[in-house]
Design an enzyme around this catalytic site. Structure first.
Site, PDB file in Angstrom:
ATOM      1  N   ASP A  45      47.501  26.135  61.455  1.00 40.97           N
ATOM      2  CA  ASP A  45      47.784  25.154  60.391  1.00 40.97           C
ATOM      3  C   ASP A  45      46.704  25.232  59.307  1.00 40.97           C
ATOM      4  O   ASP A  45      46.797  24.546  58.280  1.00 40.97           O
ATOM      5  CB  ASP A  45      47.947  23.735  60.956  1.00 40.97           C
ATOM      6  CG  ASP A  45      46.672  23.176  61.552  1.00 40.97           C
ATOM      7  OD1 ASP A  45      45.677  23.920  61.678  1.00 40.97           O
ATOM      8  OD2 ASP A  45      46.671  21.973  61.907  1.00 40.97           O
ATOM      9  N   SER A  46      45.707  26.105  59.509  1.00 40.99           N
ATOM     10  CA  SER A  46      44.747  26.414  58.433  1.00 40.99           C
ATOM     11  C   SER A  46      45.488  26.939  57.205  1.00 40.99           C
ATOM     12  O   SER A  46      44.927  26.971  56.109  1.00 40.99           O
ATOM     13  CB  SER A  46      43.725  27.456  58.904  1.00 40.99           C
ATOM     14  OG  SER A  46      44.368  28.582  59.468  1.00 40.99           O
ATOM     15  N   ASP A  84      50.860  27.070  65.813  1.00 40.36           N
ATOM     16  CA  ASP A  84      49.908  25.951  65.877  1.00 40.36           C
ATOM     17  C   ASP A  84      50.648  24.629  65.652  1.00 40.36           C
ATOM     18  O   ASP A  84      51.332  24.455  64.634  1.00 40.36           O
ATOM     19  CB  ASP A  84      48.863  26.174  64.771  1.00 40.36           C
ATOM     20  CG  ASP A  84      47.565  25.451  65.032  1.00 40.36           C
ATOM     21  OD1 ASP A  84      47.413  24.862  66.119  1.00 40.36           O
ATOM     22  OD2 ASP A  84      46.692  25.485  64.142  1.00 40.36           O
ATOM     23  N   LYS A 114      49.532  26.472  70.216  1.00 45.54           N
ATOM     24  CA  LYS A 114      48.173  25.933  70.331  1.00 45.54           C
ATOM     25  C   LYS A 114      48.212  24.476  69.906  1.00 45.54           C
ATOM     26  O   LYS A 114      48.971  24.111  68.995  1.00 45.54           O
ATOM     27  CB  LYS A 114      47.197  26.710  69.437  1.00 45.54           C
ATOM     28  CG  LYS A 114      45.791  26.120  69.477  1.00 45.54           C
ATOM     29  CD  LYS A 114      44.810  26.902  68.643  1.00 45.54           C
ATOM     30  CE  LYS A 114      44.834  26.542  67.167  1.00 45.54           C
ATOM     31  NZ  LYS A 114      44.529  25.117  66.867  1.00 45.54           N
ATOM     32  N   GLU A 116      45.581  20.899  69.378  1.00 48.73           N
ATOM     33  CA  GLU A 116      44.250  20.301  69.382  1.00 48.73           C
ATOM     34  C   GLU A 116      44.212  19.107  70.333  1.00 48.73           C
ATOM     35  O   GLU A 116      45.191  18.359  70.442  1.00 48.73           O
ATOM     36  CB  GLU A 116      43.881  19.835  67.961  1.00 48.73           C
ATOM     37  CG  GLU A 116      43.759  20.989  66.978  1.00 48.73           C
ATOM     38  CD  GLU A 116      43.323  20.548  65.578  1.00 48.73           C
ATOM     39  OE1 GLU A 116      42.915  19.378  65.390  1.00 48.73           O
ATOM     40  OE2 GLU A 116      43.397  21.384  64.661  1.00 48.73           O
ATOM     41  N   GLU A 183      35.912  25.348  69.289  1.00 52.78           N
ATOM     42  CA  GLU A 183      35.520  25.482  67.876  1.00 52.78           C
ATOM     43  C   GLU A 183      34.216  24.739  67.596  1.00 52.78           C
ATOM     44  O   GLU A 183      34.087  23.542  67.926  1.00 52.78           O
ATOM     45  CB  GLU A 183      36.646  24.949  66.963  1.00 52.78           C
ATOM     46  CG  GLU A 183      36.270  25.043  65.483  1.00 52.78           C
ATOM     47  CD  GLU A 183      37.451  24.948  64.528  1.00 52.78           C
ATOM     48  OE1 GLU A 183      38.609  24.906  64.981  1.00 52.78           O
ATOM     49  OE2 GLU A 183      37.181  24.915  63.308  1.00 52.78           O
TER      50      GLU A 183
HETATM   51  O1  KIV Z   1      44.480  26.579  62.185  1.00 57.61           O
HETATM   52  C1  KIV Z   1      43.756  27.527  62.510  1.00 57.61           C
HETATM   53  O2  KIV Z   1      43.749  28.593  61.905  1.00 57.61           O
HETATM   54  C2  KIV Z   1      42.876  27.340  63.643  1.00 57.61           C
HETATM   55  C3  KIV Z   1      41.758  28.321  63.779  1.00 57.61           C
HETATM   56  C4  KIV Z   1      40.656  27.930  62.879  1.00 57.61           C
HETATM   57  C5  KIV Z   1      41.320  28.469  65.167  1.00 57.61           C
HETATM   58  O3  KIV Z   1      43.002  26.412  64.397  1.00 57.61           O
END
Ligand code: KIV
Length: 266
Positions: A45-46, A84, A114, A116, A183
């Site tokens: 989500d970056s 994500d 993934k 959080e 992280e």
């Molecule tokens: O969103 C993302 O790209 C991430 C990475 C920084 C691990 O969570």
């Protein structure tokens, strides 16, 4: 189906091989990352910050994540594609978490997701893995918690905070996560967690002792210029090269150099 599987993640941990992971958000870069032999591609989500130009990742939606993950899956031949879970796609309850995670596998070609969070999402992880959705957990600096954390700060620096992170790591492993992303935490703490867990740890700003490493692709190739975190190593400056190319193109049009004979038809 991707060549690299969650079994390969676990095998690398067992055999001492390092797991390599990078983000990607579009077709050409996903192809490059895959062709380079990277084990797993995270559609992070970056993308909210590095592709959409947002201040933080909070506004990114499920539909946007599905759109980008689908494009990346189309490009990748061997790496594992991990989608994500964006802000508010799992915070509203376990059934929302399962439904949204399932979309990554069903609609976008991902092999895993993934998410959080630590102990507070253990129930979510349990339900997702029971639904055959492999989950990579993510603790330490969790960017979706930016308002609670008061900024992008290194986590686990006090004894108490470190102890809590060790507990969170065990909680997500016990819940069934196949890997754990760490992280921005001190490297000795990352080493301790890596040694204590049987699932692999993937570090970003967590030092060399993790079982693998991940970075944001646009940081690695120098395409994101707003800030460069201390834990990033830039291997290229693509932004500089692209800017030069575009400036030269403009100049050549203005001076009548482009297009030349060879670019025309007779
Ligand atoms: O969103 C993302 O790209 C991430 C990475 C920084 C691990 O969570």
């Amino acid at each position: 189906m991707a060549g690299f599987t969650i079994q390969d993640f676990l095998a690398k941990k067992k055999n001492g091989g390092k797991i390599t992971m990078l983000t990607a958000y579009d077709y050409p870069f996903a192809r490059i990352v895959d062709e380079a032999g990277i084990d797993a591609v995270l559609v992070g989500d970056s993308l909210g910050m590095v592709v959409q130009g947002l201040e933080n990742t909070l506004p990114v939606t499920m539909d946007e994540m599905i759109y980008h993950t689908r494009i990346v899956s189309r490009a990748v031949r061997n790496a594992m594609v991990i989608g994500d879970m964006p802000f508010m796609s799992y915070h509203t309850g376990i059934s929302d978490a399962v439904r949204n995670a399932g979309r990554f596998l069903k609609e976008a070609g991902a092999s895993a997701v993934k998410m959080e969070g630590g102990a507070e999402v253990a129930g979510h992880i349990r339900a997702m893995t029971r639904s055959d959705i492999p989950v990579m957990a993510h603790i330490g600096l969790t960017p979706q918690s930016i308002h609670r954390m008061g900024g992008y700060k290194v986590q686990g620096k006090t004894d108490e905070a470190a102890k809590k992170l060790v507990e969170e790591a065990h909680a997500v492993e016990d819940a069934g996560a196949f890997a754990l992303l760490l992280e921005a935490i001190p490297m000795d703490l990352a080493r301790r967690i890596t040694e204590e867990l049987s699932i692999p740890t993937i570090g970003i700003g967590a030092g060399v002792h993790c079982d693998g490493q991940v970075l944001v692709l646009y940081d690695v190739i120098g395409l994101f210029d707003r800030f460069v975190p201390r834990f990033v190593k830039q291997y290229a400056n693509i932004r500089k090269d692209a800017l030069e190319a575009v400036k030269t193109y403009k100049e050549e049009i203005e001076r009548g150099i482009f297009p030349s004979e060879e670019h025309g038809f007779k």
